[in-house]
Scaffold this active site. Structure first.
Site, PDB file in Angstrom:
ATOM      1  CG  ASP A  45      -1.576   1.204   1.549  1.00 22.59           C
ATOM      2  OD1 ASP A  45      -2.279   1.685   0.648  1.00 22.59           O
ATOM      3  OD2 ASP A  45      -1.427   1.734   2.679  1.00 22.59           O
ATOM      4  NE  ARG A  46       0.338   7.630  -2.351  1.00 21.64           N
ATOM      5  CZ  ARG A  46      -0.261   8.610  -3.049  1.00 21.64           C
ATOM      6  NH1 ARG A  46      -0.106   8.681  -4.363  1.00 21.64           N
ATOM      7  NH2 ARG A  46      -1.029   9.498  -2.444  1.00 21.64           N
ATOM      8  CG  ASP A  47      -1.494   7.722   0.604  1.00 17.95           C
ATOM      9  OD1 ASP A  47      -0.355   7.965   0.157  1.00 17.95           O
ATOM     10  OD2 ASP A  47      -2.537   8.085   0.038  1.00 17.95           O
TER      11      ASP A  47
ATOM     12  CD  GLN B 198      -3.863   8.024  -3.910  1.00 20.06           C
ATOM     13  OE1 GLN B 198      -4.306   9.138  -3.611  1.00 20.06           O
ATOM     14  NE2 GLN B 198      -3.153   7.298  -3.051  1.00 20.06           N
TER      15      GLN B 198
ATOM     16  CB  CYS C 146      -7.932   2.188  -7.976  1.00 21.21           C
ATOM     17  SG  CYS C 146      -9.725   2.484  -8.153  1.00 21.21           S
TER      18      CYS C 146
ATOM     19  CG  HIS D 234     -11.792   4.002 -11.234  1.00 20.83           C
ATOM     20  ND1 HIS D 234     -10.907   2.961 -11.421  1.00 20.83           N
ATOM     21  CD2 HIS D 234     -11.798   4.706 -12.397  1.00 20.83           C
ATOM     22  CE1 HIS D 234     -10.412   3.007 -12.656  1.00 20.83           C
ATOM     23  NE2 HIS D 234     -10.928   4.065 -13.260  1.00 20.83           N
TER      24      HIS D 234
ATOM     25  CB  CYS E 253     -13.065   0.269 -11.261  1.00 24.09           C
ATOM     26  SG  CYS E 253     -12.460   0.554  -9.587  1.00 24.09           S
TER      27      CYS E 253
ATOM     28  CE  LYS F 245      -5.119  -0.246  -1.859  1.00 24.07           C
ATOM     29  NZ  LYS F 245      -3.893   0.059  -1.078  1.00 24.07           N
TER      30      LYS F 245
END
Ligand code: MG
Ligand code: ZN
Length: 189
Positions: free
Chosen positions: A2-4, A46, A83, A85, A98, A102
């Site tokens: 994961d990023r954040d 995102q 993502c 969306h 979509c 996640k």
């Protein structure tokens, strides 16, 4: 990954490049993945893009900054998927039910198709139980880190999840070190 909250500080929406700050162990953790034979892949929701909080160009700007910071420390990503969306908020085309948001598996399926990632032998590391749900949805394992939302997720959400985390770590570097060690042990056995 994961990023954040996992690679970078969890600050709510990263709606400006100045809000994106790597956690202090991130470069070391990615370098360790690179040396291990595992693929290093980022998968990030995102939805702020769908919500109109920031343009897609900002996501690309943030990711260019991330890749530059990693490169400066001798680390690299094999892929970085996002993502943008949201199923119900905003306007098409970003308002979309979509398959990549996640915990839906679209981004990991892309890693499988584009990089040959072996999902059954992969891990997802994140600070939300949704990251672990993503892992379990493709037959991978999930590691929860205590950075970002992790402590609260561990205390209030993990007990209600369909199964316990496969691994709980203080942070990404500890998670990666333990995963890589486990793989080395398994290879010896
Ligand atoms: Mg997160
Ligand atoms: Zn999506």
């Amino acid at each position: 990954m994961d990023r954040d909250g996992t690679l970078s500080h969890e600050v709510g929406y990263v709606n400006h490049l100045s809000r994106f700050r790597l956690l202090p162990w991130t470069v070391d953790a990615v370098r360790l993945i690179n040396a291990s034979g595992y693929l290093a892949v980022v998968v990030t929701n995102q939805a702020g893009a769908a919500r109109g909080y920031f343009p897609l160009s900002l996501i690309h700007e943030v990711h260019a900054s991330l890749e530059a910071s990693l490169a400066a420390g001798g680390a690299r990503l094999d892929a970085l998927y996002f993502c943008p969306h949201h199923p119900t908020v905003g306007e098409p085309p970003l308002r979309l039910d979509c398959d990549c948001r996640k915990p839906r598996p679209g981004m990991l399926r892309r890693a499988e198709a584009e990089l040959g990632a072996d999902l059954a032998r992969s891990w997802v590391v994140g600070d939300r139980m949704g990251d672990l749900e993503l892992a379990w949805n493709v037959g991978a394992r999930g590691a929860l880190v205590k950075s970002g939302y992790g402590l609260g997720e561990l205390q209030y959400h993990a007990p209600r999840a369909r199964r316990p985390p496969d691994l709980v770590a203080e942070h990404l570097l500890e998670a990666v070190a333990r995963i890589v060690d486990g793989a080395a042990e398994a290879a010896k056995a």
